[in-house]
Scaffold this active site. Structure first.
Site, PDB file in Angstrom:
ATOM      1  N   CYS A 156      79.370  54.143 107.351  1.00 47.62           N
ATOM      2  CA  CYS A 156      78.531  55.239 107.845  1.00 47.62           C
ATOM      3  C   CYS A 156      79.147  56.600 107.525  1.00 47.62           C
ATOM      4  CB  CYS A 156      78.246  55.076 109.336  1.00 47.62           C
ATOM      5  SG  CYS A 156      76.905  56.146 109.898  1.00 47.62           S
ATOM      6  N   HIS A 168      75.682  49.835 109.335  1.00 48.79           N
ATOM      7  CA  HIS A 168      76.761  49.383 110.204  1.00 48.79           C
ATOM      8  C   HIS A 168      76.850  47.856 110.184  1.00 48.79           C
ATOM      9  CE1 HIS A 168      77.781  53.181 112.255  1.00 48.79           C
ATOM     10  NE2 HIS A 168      76.542  53.505 111.949  1.00 48.79           N
ATOM     11  N   GLU A 181      79.015  46.073 111.483  1.00 46.02           N
ATOM     12  CA  GLU A 181      79.497  45.614 112.801  1.00 46.02           C
ATOM     13  C   GLU A 181      78.383  45.544 113.830  1.00 46.02           C
ATOM     14  OE1 GLU A 181      79.774  48.614 111.603  1.00 46.02           O
ATOM     15  OE2 GLU A 181      79.848  50.143 113.188  1.00 46.02           O
TER      16      GLU A 181
END
Lengths: 192, 251
Positions: free
Chosen positions: A76, A174, A176
């Protein structure tokens, strides 16, 4: 050991949580020795480009990042800071990738927030990942496509969803926070 | 293509979910983490946790819970309820929340939106609006919808955007709990008036209600609680339907 770069950009912990779920230990640090000796380095971040860049410079982390030889993953804001420059706060960035970062024109809702897919997937990061898979994006600025682009996404403008140059990898989305597809991409990076 | 988001909302009281839960294979229906994991498996795109106790003593319970959720959950989640200061936000973000939502406290002190956005970024600043149609006007209500304010809903939404809000969670009190569908008119008015994402909430009772709100308004997400909790509309079934109806959705 995987090192996650500690700097003033929010929610770094979520990357560590994701690594834990995959069974990898990691350390959040701004210690130069630890970063240089880590097996892998992750550069996450959500925040404002000029503030983050100033912090990196103050800590001397800008030069450390540029000198890292291990597999390195920016996420990001991390991706954006690895580009040449950003319109956000007119910031000169790390210049690892030959792309400039621009603000989305307000033709659709900004930020680009939510699940979107990608195309033109190239390289190890996307092994086992399909162009119809979705990942989670949240950003108001985007990196233009350039010769290091390894995945494209289209929202208002076509932009770089991922970039790679040598050991430097970066995703605008993202991983994650991108459920099982994100885990696959993280695993691919961790296997490098 | 950017997908429309399906967002289950979990009400939390003293660290536990309230309202009955009707999932099979769930060990502890009151455990927010168990429930959240089920939703993730079913394909929820995001989760919202709303702390409805939000007393001072229970803030720590909430922060602990957020920490646990963040460890277990691999999709974005928002935490709301009783947030009054940058410090409250800081505790929740540090615990692992991706976004926080404010409501009454932002009406009382709109600068709070700017303060939070400047400190943590607009992307984590969700402003919830409870709105009610009364005397020919959509107005903003606070304190769980108990207290009217003079604010007109569309004006407040525009102000939220100007102040740095990153997203609006719009709940129509007229529709909430009716299962008659989302409030399409005000959702459209708000989503047309601002250029930040708007999540529609209140009134979802059928799969078609989601189709309607995505087709007829600019909402980028639909939020619901009981229809998901009670398994009335399983998320996979809803997503399959929306996909067949040519709504961009993550399958």
């Amino acid at each position: 050991m995987i090192a996650i770069i500690k700097y003033n950009a929010g929610n770094i912990k979520s990357v560590q949580n994701a690594l834990n779920r995959l069974g990898y230990e990691s350390v959040i640090t701004d210690d130069v020795e630890t970063l240089l000796n880590a097996d892998k380095v992750i550069f996450p971040g959500v925040g404002e480009a000029s503030t983050a860049m100033n912090y990196l410079k103050e800590k001397g982390l800008d030069e450390v990042i540029q000198s890292i030889k291990q597999p390195f993953l920016g996420i990001c804001l991390g991706l954006q800071l690895m580009c040449k420059s950003s319109e956000e706060g007119n910031t000169e960035c790390l210049g690892i990738f030959d792309a400039t970062v621009k603000l989305f024109p307000p033709e659709e809702k900004v930020p680009h927030m939510g699940w979107n897919n990608f195309e033109n997937l190239q390289g190890e990061l996307f092994e086992g990942v399909d162009i119809n898979d979705n990942v989670y994006y949240v950003h108001s600025y985007y990196a233009e496509s350039c010769k290091e682009t390894v995945a494209m996404c289209d929202y208002i403008k076509p932009f770089s969803a991922a970039l790679q140059k040598d050991n430097f990898y970066a995703t605008q989305f993202h991983p994650e926070k991108s459920a099982s597809i994100g885990e696959q991409i993280l695993k691919n990076f961790l296997k490098l | 293509m950017l997908k429309k988001r399906i967002i289950p909302c979990l009400d939390i009281k003293d660290g536990r979910t309230v309202k009955g839960i009707n999932f099979v294979d769930i060990k502890d229906a009151g455990d927010p983490i168990e429930l959240a994991k089920q939703y993730v498996e079913q394909g929820a795109d995001e989760l919202v946790f709303l702390d409805i106790t939000a007393t001072v003593e229970n803030r720590k319970t909430l922060v602990d819970l957020v920490q646990q959720i963040a460890k277990e959950i691999n999709i974005p989640f928002t935490v709301g309820g009783g947030i009054n200061s940058v410090e409250d936000v800081s505790n929740l973000i540090k615990a692992g929340a991706d976004k926080v939502s404010v409501n009454s406290s932002a009406v009382k002190r709109p600068e709070l939106i700017t303060e939070i956005a400047q400190e943590f970024g607009s992307q984590c600043m969700v402003v919830a609006i409870d709105t009610k149609f009364e005397n020919d006007e959509w107005k903003v209500f606070v304190h769980g919808g108990r207290t009217p304010t003079p604010l007109k809903t569309v004006d407040w939404a525009k102000q939220i955007e100007k102040l740095g809000g990153g997203e609006i969670l719009l709940t129509s009190m007229n529709n909430d709990g009716t299962k008659n569908g989302f409030a399409l008119d005000i959702t459209k008015q708000v989503s047309d008036a601002v250029n930040i994402p708007v999540i529609a909430s209140g009134g979802a009772g059928s799969k078609k209600h989601f189709k309607d709100v995505f087709e007829k308004t600019g909402a980028t997400g639909g939020l619901a609680a009981s229809i998901f909790h009670y398994g009335e509309i399983p998320i996979p079934e809803l997503k399959k339907y929306l996909n067949e109806q040519k709504i961009a959705i993550r399958i």
